[in-house]
Structures are given as C-alpha cells and as structure tokens.
Design a protein around this motif. Structure first.
Motif, PDB file in Angstrom:
ATOM      1  N   GLY A 151      34.120  84.840  22.809  1.00 56.63           N
ATOM      2  CA  GLY A 151      34.136  83.669  23.303  1.00 56.63           C
ATOM      3  C   GLY A 151      35.156  83.079  22.930  1.00 56.63           C
ATOM      4  O   GLY A 151      35.089  81.916  22.376  1.00 56.63           O
ATOM      5  N   LYS A 152      34.875  83.024  21.540  1.00 55.31           N
ATOM      6  CA  LYS A 152      35.204  81.738  20.660  1.00 55.31           C
ATOM      7  C   LYS A 152      37.149  81.730  20.293  1.00 55.31           C
ATOM      8  O   LYS A 152      37.419  80.853  20.848  1.00 55.31           O
ATOM      9  CB  LYS A 152      35.179  81.741  18.855  1.00 55.31           C
ATOM     10  CG  LYS A 152      33.646  81.159  18.971  1.00 55.31           C
ATOM     11  CD  LYS A 152      33.095  81.246  17.494  1.00 55.31           C
ATOM     12  CE  LYS A 152      31.939  81.049  17.065  1.00 55.31           C
ATOM     13  NZ  LYS A 152      31.404  81.051  16.090  1.00 55.31           N
ATOM     14  N   LEU A 153      37.456  82.552  20.740  1.00 57.00           N
ATOM     15  CA  LEU A 153      39.173  83.152  21.258  1.00 57.00           C
ATOM     16  C   LEU A 153      39.575  82.892  22.087  1.00 57.00           C
ATOM     17  O   LEU A 153      40.460  81.588  22.530  1.00 57.00           O
ATOM     18  CB  LEU A 153      39.411  84.759  20.768  1.00 57.00           C
ATOM     19  CG  LEU A 153      40.463  84.492  20.724  1.00 57.00           C
ATOM     20  CD1 LEU A 153      41.869  83.939  20.100  1.00 57.00           C
ATOM     21  CD2 LEU A 153      41.355  86.159  21.128  1.00 57.00           C
ATOM     22  N   LYS A 154      38.535  83.069  23.345  1.00 56.09           N
ATOM     23  CA  LYS A 154      38.647  82.198  24.764  1.00 56.09           C
ATOM     24  C   LYS A 154      38.514  81.336  24.583  1.00 56.09           C
ATOM     25  O   LYS A 154      39.266  79.984  25.479  1.00 56.09           O
ATOM     26  CB  LYS A 154      37.840  82.809  25.362  1.00 56.09           C
ATOM     27  CG  LYS A 154      38.186  82.538  27.516  1.00 56.09           C
ATOM     28  CD  LYS A 154      37.662  83.724  27.784  1.00 56.09           C
ATOM     29  CE  LYS A 154      37.743  83.574  29.410  1.00 56.09           C
ATOM     30  NZ  LYS A 154      37.154  84.591  30.078  1.00 56.09           N
ATOM     31  N   SER A 155      37.621  79.903  23.942  1.00 57.95           N
ATOM     32  CA  SER A 155      36.744  78.910  23.754  1.00 57.95           C
ATOM     33  C   SER A 155      38.260  77.724  23.627  1.00 57.95           C
ATOM     34  O   SER A 155      38.729  76.982  24.155  1.00 57.95           O
ATOM     35  CB  SER A 155      35.785  78.531  23.345  1.00 57.95           C
ATOM     36  OG  SER A 155      35.747  78.476  22.396  1.00 57.95           O
ATOM     37  N   ASN A 156      39.090  78.889  22.387  1.00 56.97           N
ATOM     38  CA  ASN A 156      40.338  78.058  21.576  1.00 56.97           C
ATOM     39  C   ASN A 156      41.606  78.015  22.598  1.00 56.97           C
ATOM     40  O   ASN A 156      41.947  76.722  23.045  1.00 56.97           O
ATOM     41  CB  ASN A 156      40.530  78.627  20.596  1.00 56.97           C
ATOM     42  CG  ASN A 156      39.562  77.979  19.300  1.00 56.97           C
ATOM     43  OD1 ASN A 156      39.783  76.677  18.617  1.00 56.97           O
ATOM     44  ND2 ASN A 156      38.185  78.962  19.001  1.00 56.97           N
ATOM     45  N   PHE A 157      41.592  79.089  23.320  1.00 56.40           N
ATOM     46  CA  PHE A 157      42.895  78.813  24.363  1.00 56.40           C
ATOM     47  C   PHE A 157      42.354  78.115  25.178  1.00 56.40           C
ATOM     48  O   PHE A 157      43.555  77.225  25.983  1.00 56.40           O
ATOM     49  CB  PHE A 157      43.283  80.813  24.645  1.00 56.40           C
ATOM     50  CG  PHE A 157      43.872  80.804  25.317  1.00 56.40           C
ATOM     51  CD1 PHE A 157      45.507  80.969  24.918  1.00 56.40           C
ATOM     52  CD2 PHE A 157      43.771  80.229  27.142  1.00 56.40           C
ATOM     53  CE1 PHE A 157      46.496  80.715  26.395  1.00 56.40           C
ATOM     54  CE2 PHE A 157      44.547  80.467  28.464  1.00 56.40           C
ATOM     55  CZ  PHE A 157      45.890  80.851  27.809  1.00 56.40           C
ATOM     56  N   LEU A 158      41.625  77.758  26.430  1.00 52.72           N
ATOM     57  CA  LEU A 158      40.776  77.182  26.940  1.00 52.72           C
ATOM     58  C   LEU A 158      41.343  75.610  27.259  1.00 52.72           C
ATOM     59  O   LEU A 158      41.776  74.817  27.062  1.00 52.72           O
ATOM     60  CB  LEU A 158      39.476  77.497  27.835  1.00 52.72           C
ATOM     61  CG  LEU A 158      39.203  78.530  28.197  1.00 52.72           C
ATOM     62  CD1 LEU A 158      38.263  79.079  29.105  1.00 52.72           C
ATOM     63  CD2 LEU A 158      40.594  79.137  29.619  1.00 52.72           C
ATOM     64  N   ARG A 159      41.037  75.788  25.208  1.00 56.29           N
ATOM     65  CA  ARG A 159      41.415  73.982  24.670  1.00 56.29           C
ATOM     66  C   ARG A 159      42.783  73.542  24.907  1.00 56.29           C
ATOM     67  O   ARG A 159      42.646  72.205  25.037  1.00 56.29           O
ATOM     68  CB  ARG A 159      40.302  74.132  23.232  1.00 56.29           C
ATOM     69  CG  ARG A 159      40.706  72.611  22.884  1.00 56.29           C
ATOM     70  CD  ARG A 159      39.650  72.616  22.019  1.00 56.29           C
ATOM     71  NE  ARG A 159      38.188  72.560  21.715  1.00 56.29           N
ATOM     72  CZ  ARG A 159      38.009  73.949  21.051  1.00 56.29           C
ATOM     73  NH1 ARG A 159      38.664  74.728  20.445  1.00 56.29           N
ATOM     74  NH2 ARG A 159      36.237  74.128  20.797  1.00 56.29           N
ATOM     75  N   TYR A 160      42.815  74.813  23.922  1.00 57.86           N
ATOM     76  CA  TYR A 160      44.355  73.707  23.924  1.00 57.86           C
ATOM     77  C   TYR A 160      45.635  74.129  25.720  1.00 57.86           C
ATOM     78  O   TYR A 160      46.293  73.194  25.613  1.00 57.86           O
ATOM     79  CB  TYR A 160      45.683  74.853  23.346  1.00 57.86           C
ATOM     80  CG  TYR A 160      45.285  74.731  21.907  1.00 57.86           C
ATOM     81  CD1 TYR A 160      45.714  73.506  20.466  1.00 57.86           C
ATOM     82  CD2 TYR A 160      43.554  74.578  20.560  1.00 57.86           C
ATOM     83  CE1 TYR A 160      46.041  73.262  19.281  1.00 57.86           C
ATOM     84  CE2 TYR A 160      43.746  74.623  19.661  1.00 57.86           C
ATOM     85  CZ  TYR A 160      44.321  73.385  18.977  1.00 57.86           C
ATOM     86  OH  TYR A 160      44.573  73.070  17.630  1.00 57.86           O
ATOM     87  N   ARG A 161      45.086  74.745  26.449  1.00 57.88           N
ATOM     88  CA  ARG A 161      46.074  75.084  27.944  1.00 57.88           C
ATOM     89  C   ARG A 161      45.601  73.458  28.393  1.00 57.88           C
ATOM     90  O   ARG A 161      46.068  73.196  28.667  1.00 57.88           O
ATOM     91  CB  ARG A 161      45.045  75.865  28.084  1.00 57.88           C
ATOM     92  CG  ARG A 161      45.991  76.364  29.487  1.00 57.88           C
ATOM     93  CD  ARG A 161      45.823  77.289  30.163  1.00 57.88           C
ATOM     94  NE  ARG A 161      44.665  76.951  30.744  1.00 57.88           N
ATOM     95  CZ  ARG A 161      42.984  78.520  32.221  1.00 57.88           C
ATOM     96  NH1 ARG A 161      44.686  79.312  31.555  1.00 57.88           N
ATOM     97  NH2 ARG A 161      41.891  78.155  32.502  1.00 57.88           N
ATOM     98  N   LYS A 162      44.209  73.443  28.236  1.00 59.42           N
ATOM     99  CA  LYS A 162      43.781  71.756  28.758  1.00 59.42           C
ATOM    100  C   LYS A 162      45.128  70.830  28.109  1.00 59.42           C
ATOM    101  O   LYS A 162      44.504  69.556  28.503  1.00 59.42           O
ATOM    102  CB  LYS A 162      42.631  71.435  28.394  1.00 59.42           C
ATOM    103  CG  LYS A 162      42.544  70.257  28.856  1.00 59.42           C
ATOM    104  CD  LYS A 162      40.349  69.862  28.817  1.00 59.42           C
ATOM    105  CE  LYS A 162      40.174  68.426  29.226  1.00 59.42           C
ATOM    106  NZ  LYS A 162      39.104  68.042  29.247  1.00 59.42           N
ATOM    107  N   LYS A 163      44.681  70.627  26.696  1.00 60.10           N
ATOM    108  CA  LYS A 163      46.223  69.966  26.068  1.00 60.10           C
ATOM    109  C   LYS A 163      47.425  70.217  26.394  1.00 60.10           C
ATOM    110  O   LYS A 163      48.152  69.284  26.430  1.00 60.10           O
ATOM    111  CB  LYS A 163      45.782  70.183  24.438  1.00 60.10           C
ATOM    112  CG  LYS A 163      46.016  69.393  23.692  1.00 60.10           C
ATOM    113  CD  LYS A 163      45.512  69.419  22.122  1.00 60.10           C
ATOM    114  CE  LYS A 163      46.507  68.825  21.266  1.00 60.10           C
ATOM    115  NZ  LYS A 163      46.179  68.635  19.882  1.00 60.10           N
ATOM    116  N   SER A 164      47.425  71.384  27.096  1.00 59.90           N
ATOM    117  CA  SER A 164      49.125  71.315  27.128  1.00 59.90           C
ATOM    118  C   SER A 164      49.641  70.815  28.475  1.00 59.90           C
ATOM    119  O   SER A 164      50.768  70.255  28.606  1.00 59.90           O
ATOM    120  CB  SER A 164      49.091  73.012  27.718  1.00 59.90           C
ATOM    121  OG  SER A 164      48.724  73.468  28.903  1.00 59.90           O
TER     122      SER A 164
END
Length: 215
Positions: A151-164
């Motif tokens: 879940g932490k890998l997924k949440s990190n990706f989603l955080r940076y996807r929002k940032k993108s």
C-alpha cells in the motif's frame, strides 16, 4: 549497455570505409543512398536518446539496486519515496524518458519486485494447518505487514501522480491504476480475504471453552 553498443556502431559508421561508400552512392545517384542516410540519422537519434536516458537514470539505478538488495521486507518502504521522487524528477527534466510507456515499465518492475518479496515474506507464515493461536496471530501480522508495504508503494505513486498534474500540466502521469498495479491489487485482495479468514478463526478460538451461565 544500449548506449555503449549504439555508440560503437555509430563510431563504426563514421569510419573512412563507410564514408567512401556514401560518396560512391551519392555520385552514382543510386536509390540506396537515401535509405542508408536515413538509417544513419535514425542511429544518431537513437544514440542521443540512449545517452540521455543513461545520464538521467544513473542516480536512479543505485536506488533501485538498494531496493532489490534490501534484506528486510518490512524496511523496503523506506526506499519508495526517494525512488518515486527521482522518477518524477527524470520525468520533469528528461527529453526522452517522460512517456507513459517508460513510466509504466519502471513502476511495474518495482511492483513485480515488491509482490515477489511479499510472497516470499508470507510463504513462511502460512502453516498448512493452524493448530496454535500463536501461529494464526503471527500469520495475520505478516499479512497486515505485506498489505501495508504494498500500500505504501501505491500511495507514493498516487501522491506524485497528483503532483504531476500540478507541476507538469502538459504531460502529467495520466495513467490508470490498473496499468501498473493490476497484479498487486489481486494480491492485496487475496491478503484482505485471508485476514478475514484468520481473524474469524481467532475470534472462534477466543470463545472455545468458555462457560456461560446457565449452560
């Protein structure tokens, strides 16, 4: 490395023999001159792309190797944010390594590694027959840990996807979750089901042997 192989090939095509062939083809006005020149041009641009990718991915390589060589599954999340952050920086600054295909490829490799390590971590935590409450409790702890790590890998990706979308509005990480996390989501669903099964078993065991008034 791809860039080294392309560079060797490109240097070979700059040799005197090749130049003589090109001059001959040009003087002869043959139809083969244009395809050969086009091939040289494509090779040049491929070499340029490979060298650029190698430059931008060099800092990321050591991070990925550290993740791969991590001895503790529980501590793997410490690598997630730095890696995804570097991927994001490469996306912002690289001329070539900023396509959906490249992003999906590198993230899926990370997912495959984490799923493999999660299955490895859980394999020693699934007794064929649970006879002791302690075994079931340990299994639940392991499953919960695996769910948390993935879940932490997924949440990190989603955080940076929002940032993108904020910092790269013309080229954001507009990629559906299933393109990257399809396999991981299957494992997560199985883990949640197993947590329910083992939790039910533990609840049942907690009332076995109890004596109720009037019974």
């Amino acid at each position: 490395r791809r860039s080294s192989a392309l560079n060797e090939l490109f240097q070979g095509m700059q040799g005197e023999r090749v130049r003589r062939v090109l001059r001959y083809l040009d003087r002869a006005k043959t139809d083969r001159a244009y395809p050969f020149a086009r091939l040289c041009k494509r090779l040049f641009w491929s070499l340029t792309e490979a060298q650029s990718n190698e430059k931008f991915l060099r800092p990321l390589r050591s991070r990925l190797e550290a993740l791969r060589d991590a001895t503790s599954f529980e501590r793997m999340p410490a690598h997630f944010r730095p890696i995804v952050h570097l991927i994001f920086l490469v996306w912002k600054t690289s001329v070539y390594y900023n396509t959906k295909e490249k992003l999906i490829e590198i993230m899926k490799r990370m997912c495959d590694l984490i799923v493999f390590r999660a299955e490895e971590f859980l394999s020693c935590g699934f007794p064929l027959m649970v006879e002791e409450v302690e075994e079931a409790e340990d299994t639940v702890r392991r499953i919960i840990m695996a769910v948390a790590v993935m879940g932490k890998l997924k949440s990190n990706f989603l955080r940076y996807r929002k940032k993108s979308f904020e910092e790269c509005p013309s080229n954001p990480w507009n990629i559906p979750n299933r393109a990257i996390f399809k396999q991981m989501d299957v494992i997560l669903d199985r883990c949640r089901t197993l947590i329910e099964i083992y939790s039910t078993y533990l609840q049942y065991q907690s009332i076995v042997g109890l004596t109720f008034p009037g019974g």
